[in-house]
Design a protein around this motif. Structure first.
Motif, PDB file in Angstrom:
ATOM      1  N   ARG A 172       0.843  -1.195   0.000  1.00 44.41           N
ATOM      2  CA  ARG A 172       0.000   0.000   0.000  1.00 44.41           C
ATOM      3  C   ARG A 172       0.877   1.244   0.000  1.00 44.41           C
ATOM      4  N   GLU A 173       0.323   2.341  -0.482  1.00 46.48           N
ATOM      5  CA  GLU A 173       1.018   3.614  -0.384  1.00 46.48           C
ATOM      6  C   GLU A 173       1.233   3.965   1.093  1.00 46.48           C
ATOM      7  N   GLY A 174       2.409   4.463   1.401  1.00 48.00           N
ATOM      8  CA  GLY A 174       2.718   4.820   2.783  1.00 48.00           C
ATOM      9  C   GLY A 174       3.186   3.657   3.628  1.00 48.00           C
ATOM     10  N   HIS A 175       3.432   2.503   3.010  1.00 49.43           N
ATOM     11  CA  HIS A 175       3.907   1.332   3.764  1.00 49.43           C
ATOM     12  C   HIS A 175       5.250   1.673   4.418  1.00 49.43           C
ATOM     13  N   PRO A 176       5.449   1.273   5.678  1.00 48.86           N
ATOM     14  CA  PRO A 176       6.703   1.622   6.372  1.00 48.86           C
ATOM     15  C   PRO A 176       7.957   1.046   5.720  1.00 48.86           C
ATOM     16  N   LEU A 177       7.808   0.018   4.888  1.00 54.60           N
ATOM     17  CA  LEU A 177       8.965  -0.576   4.223  1.00 54.60           C
ATOM     18  C   LEU A 177       8.970  -0.275   2.722  1.00 54.60           C
ATOM     19  N   ALA A 178       8.279   0.787   2.320  1.00 59.56           N
ATOM     20  CA  ALA A 178       8.162   1.096   0.890  1.00 59.56           C
ATOM     21  C   ALA A 178       9.510   1.389   0.251  1.00 59.56           C
ATOM     22  N   ASN A 179      10.508   1.782   1.034  1.00 58.26           N
ATOM     23  CA  ASN A 179      11.822   2.105   0.475  1.00 58.26           C
ATOM     24  C   ASN A 179      12.809   0.956   0.582  1.00 58.26           C
ATOM     25  N   ARG A 184      15.474  -9.380   1.808  1.00 61.65           N
ATOM     26  CA  ARG A 184      15.914  -9.648   3.181  1.00 61.65           C
ATOM     27  C   ARG A 184      15.175  -8.751   4.175  1.00 61.65           C
ATOM     28  N   ASP A 185      14.978  -7.509   3.758  1.00 65.56           N
ATOM     29  CA  ASP A 185      14.360  -6.530   4.662  1.00 65.56           C
ATOM     30  C   ASP A 185      12.863  -6.751   4.823  1.00 65.56           C
ATOM     31  N   LEU A 186      12.298  -7.656   4.011  1.00 71.40           N
ATOM     32  CA  LEU A 186      10.851  -7.859   3.999  1.00 71.40           C
ATOM     33  C   LEU A 186      10.433  -9.196   4.595  1.00 71.40           C
ATOM     34  N   ARG A 187      11.403  -9.964   5.069  1.00 72.32           N
ATOM     35  CA  ARG A 187      11.120 -11.328   5.503  1.00 72.32           C
ATOM     36  C   ARG A 187      10.140 -11.384   6.661  1.00 72.32           C
ATOM     37  N   SER A 188      10.167 -10.401   7.541  1.00 76.43           N
ATOM     38  CA  SER A 188       9.319 -10.433   8.738  1.00 76.43           C
ATOM     39  C   SER A 188       7.922  -9.878   8.492  1.00 76.43           C
ATOM     40  N   SER A 189       7.650  -9.408   7.274  1.00 77.60           N
ATOM     41  CA  SER A 189       6.338  -8.839   6.973  1.00 77.60           C
ATOM     42  C   SER A 189       5.297  -9.930   6.759  1.00 77.60           C
ATOM     43  N   LEU A 190       4.037  -9.528   6.812  1.00 77.02           N
ATOM     44  CA  LEU A 190       2.951 -10.423   6.417  1.00 77.02           C
ATOM     45  C   LEU A 190       2.905 -10.459   4.893  1.00 77.02           C
ATOM     46  N   TRP A 191       2.914 -11.658   4.324  1.00 77.61           N
ATOM     47  CA  TRP A 191       2.867 -11.841   2.881  1.00 77.61           C
ATOM     48  C   TRP A 191       1.545 -12.488   2.478  1.00 77.61           C
ATOM     49  N   ALA A 234       0.575  -5.593   4.812  1.00 80.46           N
ATOM     50  CA  ALA A 234       0.944  -6.823   4.114  1.00 80.46           C
ATOM     51  C   ALA A 234       1.616  -6.509   2.777  1.00 80.46           C
ATOM     52  N   LEU A 235       2.314  -7.498   2.244  1.00 84.61           N
ATOM     53  CA  LEU A 235       2.968  -7.419   0.934  1.00 84.61           C
ATOM     54  C   LEU A 235       2.469  -8.555   0.065  1.00 84.61           C
ATOM     55  N   THR A 236       2.609  -8.404  -1.239  1.00 87.21           N
ATOM     56  CA  THR A 236       2.251  -9.498  -2.133  1.00 87.21           C
ATOM     57  C   THR A 236       3.133  -9.465  -3.369  1.00 87.21           C
ATOM     58  N   LEU A 237       2.987 -10.494  -4.209  1.00 86.88           N
ATOM     59  CA  LEU A 237       3.658 -10.576  -5.501  1.00 86.88           C
ATOM     60  C   LEU A 237       2.605 -10.489  -6.591  1.00 86.88           C
ATOM     61  N   PHE A 238       2.713  -9.500  -7.464  1.00 85.39           N
ATOM     62  CA  PHE A 238       1.849  -9.357  -8.633  1.00 85.39           C
ATOM     63  C   PHE A 238       2.702  -9.481  -9.886  1.00 85.39           C
ATOM     64  N   SER A 239       2.042  -9.760 -11.006  1.00 85.24           N
ATOM     65  CA  SER A 239       2.731  -9.565 -12.276  1.00 85.24           C
ATOM     66  C   SER A 239       2.825  -8.062 -12.509  1.00 85.24           C
ATOM     67  N   SER A 240       3.870  -7.615 -13.200  1.00 85.53           N
ATOM     68  CA  SER A 240       4.039  -6.186 -13.428  1.00 85.53           C
ATOM     69  C   SER A 240       2.872  -5.619 -14.239  1.00 85.53           C
ATOM     70  N   THR A 241       2.333  -6.411 -15.162  1.00 82.99           N
ATOM     71  CA  THR A 241       1.216  -5.923 -15.975  1.00 82.99           C
ATOM     72  C   THR A 241      -0.037  -5.730 -15.130  1.00 82.99           C
ATOM     73  N   LEU A 242      -0.264  -6.618 -14.165  1.00 79.88           N
ATOM     74  CA  LEU A 242      -1.425  -6.457 -13.287  1.00 79.88           C
ATOM     75  C   LEU A 242      -1.234  -5.243 -12.389  1.00 79.88           C
ATOM     76  N   ARG A 254       4.905  -0.129  -5.977  1.00 86.57           N
ATOM     77  CA  ARG A 254       5.846  -1.218  -6.271  1.00 86.57           C
ATOM     78  C   ARG A 254       7.116  -0.998  -5.474  1.00 86.57           C
ATOM     79  N   LEU A 255       7.582  -2.033  -4.780  1.00 87.07           N
ATOM     80  CA  LEU A 255       8.833  -1.947  -4.032  1.00 87.07           C
ATOM     81  C   LEU A 255       9.981  -2.345  -4.965  1.00 87.07           C
ATOM     82  N   LYS A 256      10.966  -1.480  -5.070  1.00 86.80           N
ATOM     83  CA  LYS A 256      12.050  -1.672  -6.044  1.00 86.80           C
ATOM     84  C   LYS A 256      13.176  -2.502  -5.439  1.00 86.80           C
ATOM     85  N   VAL A 257      12.886  -3.781  -5.202  1.00 86.71           N
ATOM     86  CA  VAL A 257      13.917  -4.667  -4.652  1.00 86.71           C
ATOM     87  C   VAL A 257      14.918  -5.016  -5.740  1.00 86.71           C
ATOM     88  N   ARG A 258      16.163  -5.271  -5.329  1.00 83.37           N
ATOM     89  CA  ARG A 258      17.217  -5.519  -6.299  1.00 83.37           C
ATOM     90  C   ARG A 258      17.206  -6.951  -6.842  1.00 83.37           C
TER      91      ARG A 258
END
Length: 297
Positions: A172-179, A184-191, A234-242, A254-258
């Motif tokens: 979501r917009e404003g997510h505390p881990l958006a940056n 690795r930094d997202l492992r403890s989040s709800l997925w 929470a976080l999720t995995l979407f296709s980029s087109t969706l 979208r979180l810009k993970v490496r």
């Protein structure tokens, strides 16, 4: 063994009782009982276990029901195809879409198809990523359009790949881990993950040398995922087109993970593409055309 016997047996199996089957068929209970008993007599096997609660299939009944569904579906398609070839109109289609696939291509495809064949009766079903094989292998659908991992799948079905796109991490917009820039930094989040998502996430985390997330909610409904995403961290995995679809992306980022994430593909799946009815082939052509237009935007 006659087709009308298989039809009655199929209805009984689906209704779970002679009484309910008789109501659906518009006949008396004794008539339904007679047809089922004649079928059992011709096969020399008990197909139903009857009690005060209804009727359940025996092991042989389960096997026959699976074959009956396939056979009756093919008979329906054969009749449709003959009518379509004779008259150039009419017929019916039963099509399944996964929710992600429907969001992207269903509406423009329907619009294009109905302009060309307005007389075709269309029945649409939504299927989740955990159950499509059970449904389209049963022969219920003419074909299915689903999002799936872009990998070899040995299930005996034929596929036409419409397009592929990479997965993205979405929040979501404003997510505390958006940056965050690493999984690795997202492992403890709800997925929130679909059926294949857990396997994908486990593999990605193993590649980083860390355990997979321990707070995972398996969620097969796109509407559920969107609702939970927008109201939680929470976080999720979407296709980029969706993710880029305006109907989906509102209030999400979208979180810009490496890390490189796997690709998803949109696939048309059928038992035998060569045996599709003329109406089904035309729908597939409209689907292919609209997918191409969408990809070019």
């Amino acid at each position: 063994m006659k087709l009308n016997q298989l039809h009655v047996f199929k209805v009984v199996a689906e209704c779970g009782s002679i009484r309910a089957a008789a109501r659906r068929l518009g006949v008396t209970q004794p008539a339904v009982t007679y047809v089922v008993r004649e079928l059992e007599r011709s096969l020399g096997a008990e197909l139903l276990l009857r009690d005060s609660k209804g009727a359940t299939l025996t092991a042989l009944g389960v096997a026959l029901h699976q074959r009956a569904v396939l056979l009756l579906s093919e008979m329906r398609r054969a009749e449709d195809e003959l009518v379509q070839l004779r008259d150039g109109t009419g017929g019916s289609l039963c099509i399944a879409f996964s929710s992600g696939a429907a969001m992207r291509v269903l509406v423009p495809t329907l619009n294009s198809f109905r302009k060309l064949r307005p007389g075709v009766q269309i029945e649409l079903h939504e299927i989740t990523l955990i159950d499509p094989r059970m449904h389209w292998q049963s022969g219920r659908f003419d074909f299915a359009v689903i999002s799936e991992l872009d990998e070899p799948i040995a299930d005996g079905m034929e596929r036409q790949v419409l397009f592929t796109s990479p997965m993205v991490v979405t929040a979501r917009e404003g997510h505390p881990l958006a940056n965050a820039r690493s999984l690795r930094d997202l492992r403890s989040s709800l997925w929130l993950l679909p059926g294949h998502g857990l396997r994908v996430m486990t593999g990605l985390m193993q590649g980083l040398g860390v355990p997979p997330p321990n707070d995972v909610l398996l969620c097969q409904s796109l509407q559920f995922v969107l609702s939970i995403l927008r109201g939680t961290d929470a976080l999720t995995l979407f296709s980029s087109t969706l993710h880029e679809d305006p109907l989906v992306s509102g209030g999400l980022v979208r979180l810009k993970v490496r890390e490189a994430l796997p690709r998803l593909r949109l696939s048309l799946v059928a038992r035998n593409v060569g045996l599709l009815t003329p109406a089904a082939r035309l729908f597939v052509q409209c689907l292919t055309d609209e997918t191409k237009k969408s990809s070019e935007k």
